[in-house]
Design a protein around this motif. Sequence first.
Motif, mmCIF file in Angstrom:
data_model
loop_
_atom_site.group_PDB
_atom_site.id
_atom_site.type_symbol
_atom_site.label_atom_id
_atom_site.label_comp_id
_atom_site.label_asym_id
_atom_site.label_seq_id
_atom_site.Cartn_x
_atom_site.Cartn_y
_atom_site.Cartn_z
ATOM 1 N N ALA A 321 0.852 -1.187 0.000
ATOM 2 C CA ALA A 321 0.000 0.000 0.000
ATOM 3 C C ALA A 321 0.881 1.227 0.000
ATOM 4 C CB ALA A 321 -0.910 -0.001 1.215
ATOM 5 N N PHE A 322 0.682 2.093 -0.982
ATOM 6 C CA PHE A 322 1.363 3.377 -1.049
ATOM 7 C C PHE A 322 0.411 4.466 -0.574
ATOM 8 C CE2 PHE A 322 4.216 1.249 -3.970
ATOM 9 C CZ PHE A 322 5.400 1.965 -3.918
ATOM 10 N N GLU A 323 0.956 5.471 0.105
ATOM 11 C CA GLU A 323 0.144 6.608 0.513
ATOM 12 C C GLU A 323 0.887 7.904 0.211
ATOM 13 O OE1 GLU A 323 -2.484 4.649 4.163
ATOM 14 O OE2 GLU A 323 -1.060 6.277 4.597
ATOM 15 N N LYS A 324 0.088 8.941 -0.003
ATOM 16 C CA LYS A 324 0.648 10.274 -0.247
ATOM 17 C C LYS A 324 -0.293 11.307 0.353
ATOM 18 C CE LYS A 324 2.018 13.346 -4.053
ATOM 19 N NZ LYS A 324 2.231 13.407 -5.527
ATOM 20 N N VAL A 325 0.241 12.188 1.187
ATOM 21 C CA VAL A 325 -0.558 13.238 1.815
ATOM 22 C C VAL A 325 -0.961 14.270 0.763
ATOM 23 C CG1 VAL A 325 -0.563 15.066 3.542
ATOM 24 C CG2 VAL A 325 0.560 12.889 4.029
ATOM 25 N N LEU A 326 -2.197 14.754 0.847
ATOM 26 C CA LEU A 326 -2.719 15.644 -0.191
ATOM 27 C C LEU A 326 -2.461 17.132 0.073
ATOM 28 C CD1 LEU A 326 -6.136 13.888 -0.841
ATOM 29 C CD2 LEU A 326 -4.206 14.025 -2.409
ATOM 30 N N SER A 327 -1.985 17.478 1.240
ATOM 31 C CA SER A 327 -1.788 18.900 1.558
ATOM 32 C C SER A 327 -0.686 19.499 0.698
ATOM 33 C CB SER A 327 -1.433 19.049 3.033
ATOM 34 O OG SER A 327 -0.239 18.386 3.333
#
Length: 327
Positions: A321-327
């Motif tokens: 699972a990859f994640e990336k913060v949207l801010s």
Amino acid sequence: MPTPELIPADQQLSWRAITDADLDGWEALLRRMAVEDKPDWIEQRADLEEVLAAKKNNPVLDTILGVDGEGTPRSFGRISANAGSNMVHVFGGVDPAWRRRGIGTAIHEWQVARARKRQADAGIPDGFIRAYVEESNPGHRALLESSGATVVRWFTEMTRDLAEDIPEVDLDPEFEIVAFSDDISESMRLAHNEAFQDHWGSEPRDEESWRFTVTHPEFRPDWSLAVIDKSSGEVAAYEISSYDPESKELVGFIEGYTELLGVRRAWRGRRLAPALLAEAMRRFKADGMEHAGLGVDTENPSGALGLYERMGYTPTRRSMAFEKVLS
């Protein structure tokens, strides 16, 4: 819809939202991708129809399709999020014949922009995107890494040869195992939501998403089980099973698959999970399955991986699972 600066001008693709009229072409695109990427599961038409019908998303805003001059779909992207959630799932792909032209990057940029806009409109300040990637797909992994997304979790697919002896698991007499029925479907949904409320990355399943799960073409009600506490009539644990008729082609054997397995907190430590797995194996085997399969969060602190290993399951492949913060 995508803005021109997000899509390379030399790709000779037209971009628009996905509609019901695109289902055949979209499904064919996924099949072409599968030949190259060799996944262990391919979305069925029912899954694509659900994407366009689910109330939680707006396909006009949350999907994108790139078609060539002849109208053939060559790439797609979509996002999905539950109401009020700060997590946005992203999905997409590019026809193998059209890869390495920057299309995948452009789609990912569109996904990030659309997810950011959707979260902002909902007043959610701490949103992030999540994408699941098979370890065997280096191109997808490289795309996400280059975008600044990071791996936050690993998952393992496991299988068990049903030619081997199936364990006998004694169930205390206060419990009984019953097959799925409409009468207990809602109780199983609520049991699932309770059992998974402390699992990493899990969100409650609403009635719409649960109904899709238990009416999916691959769902097997006769293999899906619940442990009933006789004294209260409550669902203490449950197991949801499926059968993919393409499993032989995709993974090399005919496989009954455990999609979901959970035990409510008050009944943990009573060997309900192994009892369900053993009963499911017996039903798989009786119906001609060669293997039993499932997937597990490798870092699950509940000890699920160890349980499956003790039940004879062995790893086959991994995903992340990859994640990336949207801010």
